[in-house]
Structures are given as structure tokens and as C-alpha cells.
Design an enzyme around this catalytic site. Structure first.
Site, PDB file in Angstrom:
ATOM      1  CE1 TYR A 198      39.171  47.472  81.816  1.00 49.24           C
ATOM      2  CE2 TYR A 198      37.281  48.759  81.145  1.00 49.24           C
ATOM      3  CZ  TYR A 198      37.809  47.634  81.726  1.00 49.24           C
ATOM      4  OH  TYR A 198      36.966  46.672  82.206  1.00 49.24           O
ATOM      5  CE  LYS A 204      49.009  37.636  90.690  1.00 48.48           C
ATOM      6  NZ  LYS A 204      48.589  36.622  91.702  1.00 48.48           N
ATOM      7  CG  ASP A 241      45.722  36.242  93.444  1.00 50.39           C
ATOM      8  OD1 ASP A 241      46.076  37.234  94.132  1.00 50.39           O
ATOM      9  OD2 ASP A 241      46.515  35.385  93.036  1.00 50.39           O
ATOM     10  CG  ASP A 258      35.159  45.972  84.671  1.00 51.13           C
ATOM     11  OD1 ASP A 258      34.015  46.266  85.076  1.00 51.13           O
ATOM     12  OD2 ASP A 258      35.368  45.342  83.618  1.00 51.13           O
ATOM     13  CG  ASP A 313      30.666  42.941  87.494  1.00 54.65           C
ATOM     14  OD1 ASP A 313      30.348  44.144  87.596  1.00 54.65           O
ATOM     15  OD2 ASP A 313      30.448  42.265  86.469  1.00 54.65           O
TER      16      ASP A 313
HETATM   17  C1  IPM Z   1      31.500  48.840  83.871  1.00 54.50           C
HETATM   18  C2  IPM Z   1      31.303  48.112  82.568  1.00 54.50           C
HETATM   19  C3  IPM Z   1      32.165  48.782  81.507  1.00 54.50           C
HETATM   20  C4  IPM Z   1      33.593  48.698  81.998  1.00 54.50           C
HETATM   21  C5  IPM Z   1      32.064  48.177  80.105  1.00 54.50           C
HETATM   22  C6  IPM Z   1      30.633  48.083  79.637  1.00 54.50           C
HETATM   23  C7  IPM Z   1      32.890  48.949  79.097  1.00 54.50           C
HETATM   24  O1  IPM Z   1      31.594  46.763  82.696  1.00 54.50           O
HETATM   25  O2  IPM Z   1      31.179  50.023  83.951  1.00 54.50           O
HETATM   26  O3  IPM Z   1      31.983  48.230  84.835  1.00 54.50           O
HETATM   27  O4  IPM Z   1      34.220  47.665  81.863  1.00 54.50           O
HETATM   28  O5  IPM Z   1      34.072  49.696  82.526  1.00 54.50           O
HETATM   29 MN    MN Z   2      32.053  46.173  84.750  1.00 60.68          MN
END
Ligand code: IPM
Ligand code: MN
Length: 334
Positions: A124, A175, A208, A232, A236
Site C-alpha cells: 500500500y 506467505k 491461503d 485488507d 473482508d
Molecule cells: C479498507 C478499504 C481500503 C483499504 C480502501 C478503500 C483503500 O478497503 O479500509 O479495508 O484497502 O484499506
Molecule cells: Mn478493505
């Protein structure tokens, strides 16, 4: 004590869910001065503003920032996709040195773990570039930046969290079988710091494999530490495992307190349901609870956390859920 809180509603469902989050903070008895910032994709599309330097400087004097969500697919038509997200979220995380992204998924019995994501480095950081762009021989590189300082402060924070947790367990996720340079640094730093925390039991999983464990046996994990990109993606998945990203909260922390920390739900702007009053405000409310905790409002934070236990019991419109959680928060305070 009155806290100075910067509020960035943003786009889509962002402002709606923040209204409920602040309703609950009020119910918890926390007093604060609110400073609103009109930023996000809508503002960019209006006048080209992303994040002015003066605003960023002003934020340095605040105690915390609360953010709904920013972004709109419409930005990606005329400008590079993600311009607003990078220009606000990533810039804020980097410049205010919010080096920890703490994302708890503590919803027993479904899951009970938290992910500590390094928040200022890795892929990032923006290292890389193009060569011969637009030609058949073009090259794009995107490096991963891992400094010993950055890795170590993140790993130390994770060990502190694990030492304070009930199960006292910490997993490093990476990884390292393939990413042999970055993975090696992370594992060495992890092992070095581990020696200072003999009470914490440690483990390592490849990213993974961790995805499989998340789905099939999330009870494997207590506290997890990982880099920016893996964190990240994994968070999710954590949101999905925990019953939907509508419950997933996050804290972008500057533990050194050299600048304000920022609190936001993990979910995005959900333009398809914006303005209908149906968005789930729980993730924003839990994020606001994390903010109260970081501001030293422990009783308020505990009451909000209690009210958000078993969030499945809440239903109805965005405002109805906010009202119900606010009532439960008041009840928890006694
Ligand atoms: C998060 C989001 C951000 C990230 C994006 C929108 C830049 O997905 O906060 O997880 O990847 O950090
Ligand atoms: Mn995210």
C-alpha cells in the site's frame, strides 16, 4: 472532559450510519465537540477537492476522527479508480501515522478473534511505477515496503493485545514460503518480540491456509497480526465469517498518540441502498465504541460493546436499529 471529534460522513450510506453511531455515543453519556468535514467522492465530483492540506493540518489538533465511508464508482469514469479512497483514507492513515488497523470479530459462538493489520506499509506504500507505459513492452512494478521499525511496532502492539486477551494467543499470517524477504523479516521480528511475552502462545499460518481456517474453524484464532494487503483481504473474509460486513468495525490507531486515530466501519458506501434508511449501522456503532475506548471513556465503550453483543437481535430501519442500540446502551450503563 470534552473531546474534539472530526466527523466525515462521506458518501452513500456513510452519513446515515454515522448519525446512528453518534446517537449511541450520546446515549453513552460521552460529551464532545463535533467538527464536520464535507469530503468524499461527492465533493470531488462537485469541485475537485479530495483532502486539502489545511484540513489535514487541522485534524492533527483533534482527539479522534469518525468516518462513514468514501468513494463512488462515478469517480473512476473521469479519474483513476480509487482516487478519493487513496486521497482521503490512505493519506490520512499514512500522514497521521495510524499504523495499526484493529478489526475485531468477536461475535461468539460464531467467531471470536481480532485482526491487527499493519496500516502504513506493505504494497500500500505506493512503491513502484511504470516503464515504457502504453507500449507493448511496458512494465509495471508494485513493491512491498517492510521496515523493521514498522513491522516491530505493529508486532509489539499485537503481542500487547494478545497478552491482554483471555486466550493469550497470537498468530502471524503471511506467505513466507514465497515472499521470502518480507516474510523473513516479519517472522524474525515476531520471534524476537515473542521472547518478551512468554505467556503468549504463538503460531504461524500462510494467508491461503488462513482463509480456509477462517471459514472452517475460526475458533483456531484469538489475535492475528499481518501485513497491510493480507489484512485488507482477510478482514473482508472475517466480516463474512462474522455474519456480514455490516457488523465489521475498525480502528485506525496511532498508539503513540502523535495524531488523532480514526474509526470507521469496514464496509463501503453501498450506493445501491444509500438514502433508503435500510443500511445496517452496527459496524459504525461498534467503531464509535472503539473510539470511546481509545478516548479513555471506558464505561461508555463497555456499554456500547454490551449493547452490540448478538447484533442479530436488532432489525428494522437504520434509525430503528440506532434507537434500539442507544436504549440498550443506556440500560447497560444502569
Ligand atoms: C479498507 C478499504 C481500503 C483499504 C480502501 C478503500 C483503500 O478497503 O479500509 O479495508 O484497502 O484499506
Ligand atoms: Mn478493505
Amino acid at each position: 472532559m470534552t473531546h474534539r471529534i472530526g466527523v466525515i460522513g462521506g458518501d452513500g450510506i456513510g452519513p446515515e450510519v454515522l448519525t446512528e453511531a453518534l446517537k449511541v455515543v450520546d446515549a453513552a453519556g460521552v460529551t464532545y465537540d463535533r467538527v464536520d468535514y464535507d469530503l468524499g467522492a461527492h465533493r470531488y465530483l462537485e469541485d475537485g477537492t479530495v483532502l486539502p492540506d489545511e484540513v489535514l493540518e487541522e485534524w492533527r489538533g483533534l482527539d479522534a476522527l469518525l468516518l462513514g465511508a468514501v468513494g463512488d464508482p462515478a469517480v473512476g469514469v473521469a479519474a483513476p479508480p480509487g482516487l478519493v479512497e487513496r486521497g482521503i483514507l490512505l493519506r490520512m492513515r499514512f500522514e497521521l501515522d495510524q499504523y495499526i488497523n484493529l478489526r475485531p470479530f468477536r461475535l461468539p459462538p460464531r467467531c471470536d478473534f481480532e485482526v491487527i493489520r499493519e496500516n502504513t506499509e506493505g504494497t500500500y506504500a505506493g512503491e513502484g511505477g511504470f516503464l515504457r507505459k502504453g507500449t507493448p513492452h511496458e512494465i509495471a512494478t508494485q513493491g512491498s515496503v517492510n521496515t523493521r521499525m514498522g513491522v516491530e511496532r505493529c508486532v509489539r502492539f499485537a503481542f500487547d493485545r494478545a497478552a491482554a486477551s483471555e486466550r493469550q494467543q497470537l498468530h502471524l499470517i503471511h506467505k513466507k514460503n514465497v515472499l521470502t524477504f518480507a516474510g523473513d523479516l516479519w517472522q524474525r521480528v515476531f520471534d524476537e518480540v515473542a521472547e518478551e511475552y512468554p505467556q503468549v502462545s504463538t503460531g504461524y499460518d500462510h494467508i491461503d491456509a488462513a482463509c480456509i481456517h477462517f471459514v472452517e474453524r475460526p475458533e483456531r484464532y484469538d489475535v492475528i497480526v499481518t501485513d497491510n494487503l493480507f489484512g485488507d483481504i482477510l478482514t473482508d473474509l472475517g466480516g463474512a465469517v462474522a455474519g456480514g460486513v455490516g457488523y465489521a468495525a475498525s480502528a485506525n490507531l496511532n498508539p503513540a498518540r502523535t495524531g488523532p486515530s480514526m474509526f470507521e466501519p469496514v464496509h463501503g458506501t453501498a450506493p445501491d441502498i444509500a438514502g433508503q434508511g435500510v443500511a445496517n449501522p452496527i459496524a459504525a456503532i461498534v467503531s464509535a465504541g472503539l473510539m470511546c475506548d481509545f478516548l479513555g471513556e471506558e464505561a461508555a465503550a463497555a456499554a456500547i460493546a454490551t449493547a452490540c453483543e448478538q447484533p442479530d437481535r436488532y432489525s428494522g430501519s437504520t434509525a430503528e436499529v440506532g434507537d434500539a442500540v442507544a436504549a440498550e446502551t443506556r440500560a447497560a450503563l444502569g
